[in-house]
Scaffold this active site. Structure first.
Site, PDB file in Angstrom:
ATOM      1  N   SER A 184       2.343 -12.940   0.864  1.00  0.00           N
ATOM      2  CA  SER A 184       1.579 -11.797   0.337  1.00  0.00           C
ATOM      3  C   SER A 184       2.048 -10.505   1.002  1.00  0.00           C
ATOM      4  O   SER A 184       2.650 -10.539   2.090  1.00  0.00           O
ATOM      5  CB  SER A 184       0.088 -11.989   0.608  1.00  0.00           C
ATOM      6  OG  SER A 184      -0.171 -11.792   1.986  1.00  0.00           O
TER       7      SER A 184
ATOM      8  N   GLU B 259      -3.192  -3.167   4.597  1.00  0.00           N
ATOM      9  CA  GLU B 259      -4.161  -2.530   3.690  1.00  0.00           C
ATOM     10  C   GLU B 259      -5.540  -3.170   3.799  1.00  0.00           C
ATOM     11  O   GLU B 259      -6.337  -3.077   2.879  1.00  0.00           O
ATOM     12  CB  GLU B 259      -3.639  -2.622   2.252  1.00  0.00           C
ATOM     13  CG  GLU B 259      -2.328  -1.889   2.055  1.00  0.00           C
ATOM     14  CD  GLU B 259      -1.878  -1.839   0.601  1.00  0.00           C
ATOM     15  OE1 GLU B 259      -1.820  -0.737   0.026  1.00  0.00           O
ATOM     16  OE2 GLU B 259      -1.570  -2.906   0.039  1.00  0.00           O
TER      17      GLU B 259
ATOM     18  N   LYS C 149      -7.813  -7.285  -9.710  1.00  0.00           N
ATOM     19  CA  LYS C 149      -6.651  -7.351  -8.792  1.00  0.00           C
ATOM     20  C   LYS C 149      -7.150  -7.324  -7.350  1.00  0.00           C
ATOM     21  O   LYS C 149      -6.642  -8.033  -6.486  1.00  0.00           O
ATOM     22  CB  LYS C 149      -5.708  -6.180  -9.083  1.00  0.00           C
ATOM     23  CG  LYS C 149      -4.491  -6.076  -8.161  1.00  0.00           C
ATOM     24  CD  LYS C 149      -3.407  -7.075  -8.498  1.00  0.00           C
ATOM     25  CE  LYS C 149      -2.313  -7.223  -7.464  1.00  0.00           C
ATOM     26  NZ  LYS C 149      -1.409  -6.110  -7.329  1.00  0.00           N
TER      27      LYS C 149
ATOM     28  N   ASN D 159       5.685 -16.626  -2.777  1.00  0.00           N
ATOM     29  CA  ASN D 159       5.593 -15.294  -2.132  1.00  0.00           C
ATOM     30  C   ASN D 159       4.854 -15.373  -0.815  1.00  0.00           C
ATOM     31  O   ASN D 159       3.879 -16.120  -0.683  1.00  0.00           O
ATOM     32  CB  ASN D 159       4.724 -14.319  -2.964  1.00  0.00           C
ATOM     33  CG  ASN D 159       5.409 -13.793  -4.173  1.00  0.00           C
ATOM     34  OD1 ASN D 159       6.422 -14.309  -4.594  1.00  0.00           O
ATOM     35  ND2 ASN D 159       4.806 -12.765  -4.757  1.00  0.00           N
TER      36      ASN D 159
ATOM     37  N   LEU E 135       7.754  -1.494  -3.484  1.00  0.00           N
ATOM     38  CA  LEU E 135       7.400  -1.265  -4.897  1.00  0.00           C
ATOM     39  C   LEU E 135       7.954   0.054  -5.427  1.00  0.00           C
ATOM     40  O   LEU E 135       8.467   0.126  -6.548  1.00  0.00           O
ATOM     41  CB  LEU E 135       5.873  -1.298  -5.045  1.00  0.00           C
ATOM     42  CG  LEU E 135       5.387  -1.488  -6.470  1.00  0.00           C
ATOM     43  CD1 LEU E 135       5.833  -2.838  -7.025  1.00  0.00           C
ATOM     44  CD2 LEU E 135       3.874  -1.371  -6.544  1.00  0.00           C
TER      45      LEU E 135
HETATM   46  O1  KPL Z   1      -0.701  -8.579  -4.935  1.00  0.00           O
HETATM   47  C1  KPL Z   1      -0.357  -9.454  -4.199  1.00  0.00           C
HETATM   48  C2  KPL Z   1       0.001  -9.062  -2.805  1.00  0.00           C
HETATM   49  O2  KPL Z   1       0.623  -9.823  -2.089  1.00  0.00           O
HETATM   50  O3  KPL Z   1      -0.370  -7.926  -2.443  1.00  0.00           O
HETATM   51  C3  KPL Z   1      -0.390 -10.898  -4.641  1.00  0.00           C
HETATM   52  C4  KPL Z   1      -0.870 -10.980  -6.071  1.00  0.00           C
HETATM   53  C5  KPL Z   1      -1.300 -11.692  -3.755  1.00  0.00           C
HETATM   54  C6  KPL Z   1       0.981 -11.520  -4.682  1.00  0.00           C
HETATM   55  O4  KPL Z   1       1.542 -11.772  -3.449  1.00  0.00           O
END
Ligand code: KPL
Length: 312
Positions: free
Chosen positions: A258, A271, A189, A256, A11
């Site tokens: 995660s 995490e 979130k 994706n 990120l």
């Molecule tokens: O935030 C995410 C993560 O993987 O940490 C999500 C929303 C689940 C997307 O993969």
């Protein structure tokens, strides 16, 4: 605006790279030597969703905060939640850091508490992001998906700095908005991560599996229901059927793996402590049973432990 991005992982790399492409002055503060060397030698590569590679050569990376020879305006903390304290301490070693604002859009609970031990709350911005990225190799990030970033202040009130930071994101093509109810959004979130991350990490499935495999869905709903009880007991109003929303996010990000799944896949720490583990800790304090989150936490920790023992 001069920006320091602490952590040139997925990120941090994506955001720092985008800021620099939009003409901002960006320096990465990164402890991994290989990442620092790669960025300084070849630039930072963003692999776009269409496969095109964008090489950002205007960024620089340093290992040592003292090498940053200017006073930054913004410090983006872009490390995993378990590394927040180290990241903040490292940033505080930058000469003339006193006026800089710190921004965290990290996953999990507790990042604000950690940052505010060292930085006055008036200089902290917090938020959430739906930008997705994967670190393919040192200095190479793949953009996975775009979604809005929401930013607010822990002290509430739209500070002048928020407007400037929103411009930084929007100018870089990353949609960003101010939200007064940012704590609420951070909880939402968190609940998404509670219902997706550990289950995908433990089972090896993609996010879509949470919505398509009834067994995974059942565990997800139970974990989220426990977390809703904890949130509501803390005065954070989350609707009783937020577990449906989590399934929608799992579908929307279906392709994706995660972030926790990615961590487990490559043997990195996860995490878990700031996600399901945070629900367990708060549940204990509030006398709310959280057996599903406890089980997920202990199982993920078992894998982390096995990996670190195997590496010894
Ligand atoms: O935030 C995410 C993560 O993987 O940490 C999500 C929303 C689940 C997307 O993969």
């Amino acid at each position: 605006m001069r920006i320091i991005v602490v952590g040139a992982g997925a990120l941090g790399g994506l955001m720092g790279g985008r800021f620099a492409l939009a003409g901002r002055d960006v320096t990465f503060l990164e402890i991994d030597d290989e990442i620092v060397k790669t960025i300084n030698a070849k630039g930072l590569t963003i692999i776009e969703r269409d496969g095109k590679e964008n090489i950002v050569s205007s960024v620089r990376a340093v290992r040592n905060p003292e090498e940053i020879g200017h006073s930054p305006d913004l410090v983006l903390i872009a490390v995993k939640s378990y590394a927040t304290e180290g990241a903040v301490n490292s940033a505080l070693g930058i000469p003339s850091i006193e006026k800089a604002c710190f921004l965290s859009v990290q996953n999990g609970l507790g990042n604000l508490d950690v940052i505010s031990r060292y930085v006055d709350k008036s200089r902290i911005l917090i938020g959430t992001t739906a930008q997705g990225a994967t670190l393919e190799a040192p200095g190479r990030v793949r953009h996975g998906g775009s979604g809005p970033t929401y930013i607010g202040t822990p002290t509430s009130g739209e500070a002048e700095m928020v407007k400037r930071v929103l411009d930084v994101f929007n100018d870089a093509g990353m949609e960003a908005h101010y939200r007064e109810d940012i704590e609420h959004l951070i909880w939402e979130k968190l609940l998404v991560n509670v219902g997706i991350n550990a289950i995908t990490a433990l089972t090896g499935i993609l996010n879509a599996g949470i919505a398509t495999i009834p067994h995974a869905e059942a565990v997800s709903r139970k974990a989220v229901k426990e977390a809703i009880k904890v949130a509501n007991a803390l005065g954070i109003t989350i609707s009783q059927n937020f577990d449906d929303r989590v399934l929608e996010v799992a579908r929307a990000t279906g392709a994706n793996r995660s972030s926790m799944g990615q961590d487990i896949d490559v043997g990195r720490p996860t995490e878990i402590g700031a996600i399901n583990g945070a629900i367990v800790r708060l549940g204990k304090q509030l006398n709310i049973p959280t057996p599903v989150n406890w089980t997920l936490t202990e199982l993920v920790k078992t894998i982390e432990r096995t990996r670190s023992m195997n590496n010894e």
